[in-house]
Design an enzyme around this catalytic site. Structure first.
Site, PDB file in Angstrom:
ATOM      1  N   GLY A  69       5.697   8.357   1.171  1.00  0.00           N
ATOM      2  CA  GLY A  69       6.565   8.093   2.331  1.00  0.00           C
ATOM      3  C   GLY A  69       7.508   6.932   2.050  1.00  0.00           C
ATOM      4  O   GLY A  69       8.726   7.023   2.249  1.00  0.00           O
ATOM      5  N   HIS A  70       6.940   5.824   1.547  1.00  0.00           N
ATOM      6  CA  HIS A  70       7.794   4.670   1.212  1.00  0.00           C
ATOM      7  C   HIS A  70       8.788   5.038   0.111  1.00  0.00           C
ATOM      8  O   HIS A  70       9.951   4.663   0.152  1.00  0.00           O
ATOM      9  CB  HIS A  70       6.934   3.510   0.694  1.00  0.00           C
ATOM     10  CG  HIS A  70       5.962   2.965   1.688  1.00  0.00           C
ATOM     11  ND1 HIS A  70       4.614   3.158   1.579  1.00  0.00           N
ATOM     12  CD2 HIS A  70       6.142   2.232   2.804  1.00  0.00           C
ATOM     13  CE1 HIS A  70       3.997   2.555   2.582  1.00  0.00           C
ATOM     14  NE2 HIS A  70       4.902   1.994   3.355  1.00  0.00           N
TER      15      HIS A  70
ATOM     16  N   ALA B  63       0.869  -1.187   0.000  1.00  0.00           N
ATOM     17  CA  ALA B  63       0.000   0.000   0.000  1.00  0.00           C
ATOM     18  C   ALA B  63       0.905   1.237   0.000  1.00  0.00           C
ATOM     19  O   ALA B  63       0.803   2.124   0.851  1.00  0.00           O
ATOM     20  CB  ALA B  63      -0.965   0.002   1.185  1.00  0.00           C
TER      21      ALA B  63
ATOM     22  N   GLN C  82       2.370  -9.121  13.591  1.00  0.00           N
ATOM     23  CA  GLN C  82       2.422  -7.816  14.252  1.00  0.00           C
ATOM     24  C   GLN C  82       1.043  -7.153  14.359  1.00  0.00           C
ATOM     25  O   GLN C  82       0.939  -6.016  14.796  1.00  0.00           O
ATOM     26  CB  GLN C  82       3.411  -6.881  13.549  1.00  0.00           C
ATOM     27  CG  GLN C  82       3.007  -6.440  12.167  1.00  0.00           C
ATOM     28  CD  GLN C  82       4.118  -5.663  11.474  1.00  0.00           C
ATOM     29  OE1 GLN C  82       5.087  -6.244  10.997  1.00  0.00           O
ATOM     30  NE2 GLN C  82       4.004  -4.356  11.427  1.00  0.00           N
TER      31      GLN C  82
ATOM     32  N   GLN D 163       8.848   1.965  16.422  1.00  0.00           N
ATOM     33  CA  GLN D 163       9.296   0.792  15.664  1.00  0.00           C
ATOM     34  C   GLN D 163      10.787   0.929  15.333  1.00  0.00           C
ATOM     35  O   GLN D 163      11.559  -0.019  15.483  1.00  0.00           O
ATOM     36  CB  GLN D 163       8.480   0.676  14.383  1.00  0.00           C
ATOM     37  CG  GLN D 163       9.070  -0.203  13.308  1.00  0.00           C
ATOM     38  CD  GLN D 163       8.104  -0.446  12.178  1.00  0.00           C
ATOM     39  OE1 GLN D 163       7.161  -1.197  12.314  1.00  0.00           O
ATOM     40  NE2 GLN D 163       8.330   0.193  11.042  1.00  0.00           N
TER      41      GLN D 163
ATOM     42  N   ASP E 242       6.756   5.737  12.218  1.00  0.00           N
ATOM     43  CA  ASP E 242       6.738   4.654  13.218  1.00  0.00           C
ATOM     44  C   ASP E 242       8.023   4.765  14.036  1.00  0.00           C
ATOM     45  O   ASP E 242       8.877   3.874  14.003  1.00  0.00           O
ATOM     46  CB  ASP E 242       6.639   3.310  12.511  1.00  0.00           C
ATOM     47  CG  ASP E 242       5.320   3.167  11.771  1.00  0.00           C
ATOM     48  OD1 ASP E 242       4.274   3.136  12.439  1.00  0.00           O
ATOM     49  OD2 ASP E 242       5.326   3.140  10.527  1.00  0.00           O
TER      50      ASP E 242
ATOM     51  N   SER F 106       0.149   7.620   5.268  1.00  0.00           N
ATOM     52  CA  SER F 106       0.036   6.290   5.868  1.00  0.00           C
ATOM     53  C   SER F 106      -0.794   5.414   4.952  1.00  0.00           C
ATOM     54  O   SER F 106      -1.722   5.900   4.279  1.00  0.00           O
ATOM     55  CB  SER F 106      -0.664   6.408   7.222  1.00  0.00           C
ATOM     56  OG  SER F 106      -1.167   5.151   7.620  1.00  0.00           O
ATOM     57  N   SER F 107      -0.488   4.130   4.963  1.00  0.00           N
ATOM     58  CA  SER F 107      -1.270   3.189   4.150  1.00  0.00           C
ATOM     59  C   SER F 107      -2.706   3.141   4.635  1.00  0.00           C
ATOM     60  O   SER F 107      -3.605   2.752   3.894  1.00  0.00           O
ATOM     61  CB  SER F 107      -0.661   1.794   4.248  1.00  0.00           C
ATOM     62  OG  SER F 107       0.685   1.860   3.879  1.00  0.00           O
ATOM     63  N   ARG F 108      -2.943   3.495   5.894  1.00  0.00           N
ATOM     64  CA  ARG F 108      -4.309   3.428   6.446  1.00  0.00           C
ATOM     65  C   ARG F 108      -5.156   4.630   6.011  1.00  0.00           C
ATOM     66  O   ARG F 108      -6.372   4.594   6.155  1.00  0.00           O
ATOM     67  CB  ARG F 108      -4.259   3.362   7.967  1.00  0.00           C
ATOM     68  CG  ARG F 108      -3.727   2.031   8.478  1.00  0.00           C
ATOM     69  CD  ARG F 108      -3.862   1.913   9.978  1.00  0.00           C
ATOM     70  NE  ARG F 108      -3.591   0.563  10.437  1.00  0.00           N
ATOM     71  CZ  ARG F 108      -2.382   0.092  10.689  1.00  0.00           C
ATOM     72  NH1 ARG F 108      -1.335   0.878  10.549  1.00  0.00           N
ATOM     73  NH2 ARG F 108      -2.203  -1.150  11.086  1.00  0.00           N
TER      74      ARG F 108
HETATM   75  O1  PAF Z   1       6.495  -0.401   9.000  1.00  0.00           O
HETATM   76  C1  PAF Z   1       6.081  -1.419   8.417  1.00  0.00           C
HETATM   77  O2  PAF Z   1       5.527  -1.374   7.332  1.00  0.00           O
HETATM   78  C2  PAF Z   1       6.274  -2.780   9.077  1.00  0.00           C
HETATM   79  O3  PAF Z   1       6.102  -2.703  10.456  1.00  0.00           O
HETATM   80  C3  PAF Z   1       7.604  -3.462   8.720  1.00  0.00           C
HETATM   81  C4  PAF Z   1       8.806  -2.669   9.209  1.00  0.00           C
HETATM   82  C5  PAF Z   1       7.688  -3.642   7.209  1.00  0.00           C
HETATM   83  C6  PAF Z   1       7.661  -4.852   9.371  1.00  0.00           C
HETATM   84  O4  PAF Z   1       6.595  -5.655   8.966  1.00  0.00           O
END
Ligand code: PAF
Length: 287
Positions: free
Chosen positions: A36-37, A32, A61, A155, A152, A187-189
């Site tokens: 950002g990605h 998605a 997760q 994370q 994140d 965000s993907s959401r």
């Molecule tokens: O940030 C994310 O999209 C996920 O938490 C990750 C780092 C790909 C791990 O599944």
């Protein structure tokens, strides 16, 4: 761009890159994809000779089955975006390829409390699942640099700790949040937000930006700034606040005052129209 679904094929690709002396940057994602990605892909391409992206919606997760089921999976659009980007290889494994023994979360590390506050209070076990899958992906990709997004931030802190505990030879780098023109963190959401919730969502980043200015102007204890900001969000119809907190960006422990030597992470999580959003800003002399 090559697309690889098997670990063995990925290992061969990585081996070829190593033979030609290429450095490898790795961007793990759950698909998605958005700007950002792509900013992580760009950063990797700038700093490394070869960029590998993974798309894997990691079941271990997710705290709620519904969130896992509803997680968007627009694979064709993702592949088109990546093909047009600087990504050299896409790793697209199926669940059994990553978890041959079953997708079960196995807590393996003591993150020194980094996983307990903020998201940890609301998503028990989430970071065990994240660290578990990132370790597996790092073993597959063996990158020199791992790129993660600041959105994140917790994370990033937990993954950095796992990398330190496991003594993995990878440099973990965090890249800035990319925002929509009205400030909403990408965000993907976000695609799941209805029109009303989407309009209200900008209140989250606006609250963080306003707090950052107030903190940098000085004087008040942080509590005196956070309490009215929390109350305002709680009073907003359509926003169900989970937390609004100021923590030390290194330890993620709550902080009471800002001083010039400290970097604060101001972070927020809230539900809007059935979608859970998170956002954060850093506050330091330079941020
Ligand atoms: O940030 C994310 O999209 C996920 O938490 C990750 C780092 C790909 C791990 O599944």
């Amino acid at each position: 761009m090559v697309c690889l679904t098997q670990k063995a094929a990925l290992a061969e690709f990585v081996e070829r890159q190593r033979k030609r002396g290429a450095s490898i940057g790795f961007v793990p994602t759950m698909g998605a994809l958005h700007q950002g990605h792509l900013s992580l892909v760009d950063r990797s391409a700038l700093e490394c000779d070869c960029t590998i992206v993974s798309i894997f919606v990691n079941p271990t997760q997710f705290n709620q089955v519904e969130d896992l089921v509803l997680y968007p999976r627009p694979l064709e659009a993702d592949m088109a975006l990546l093909s047009a980007s600087a990504c050299d290889a896409l790793f697209l494994p199926a669940v059994p390829e990553i978890y041959p023994g079953g997708a079960v979360v196995r807590p393996q590390w003591d993150f020194g409390g980094l996983d307990k506050g903020l998201e940890g209070q609301f998503r028990p076990g989430h970071f065990d699942g994240v660290a578990q899958v990132v370790k597996i992906l790092l073993e597959c990709v063996q990158p020199d640099v791992l790129y993660l997004g600041q959105k994140d931030f917790q994370q990033y802190a937990v993954v950095r700790k796992m990398v330190e505990l496991e003594q993995l030879p990878v440099d973990v780098r965090v890249c800035p949040i990319i925002r929509e023109p009205d400030g909403l963190a990408m965000s993907s959401r976000n695609v799941r937000l209805g029109a009303e919730a989407r309009e209200k969502a900008k209140a989250l980043s606006q609250t963080l930006f306003a707090l950052r200015e107030q903190i940098k102007r000085g004087s008040s204890p942080l509590q005196d700034l956070l309490d009215p900001a929390r109350a305002a969000l709680e009073a907003s119809p359509g926003i169900a606040l989970e937390y609004l907190e100021a923590v030390d960006a290194e330890t993620l422990e709550p902080v009471q005052e800002w001083n010039q030597t400290l970097t604060i992470l101001l972070c927020v999580a809230a539900w809007l129209g059935g979608v859970r959003l998170i956002d954060n800003v850093l506050v330091s002399t330079t941020a």
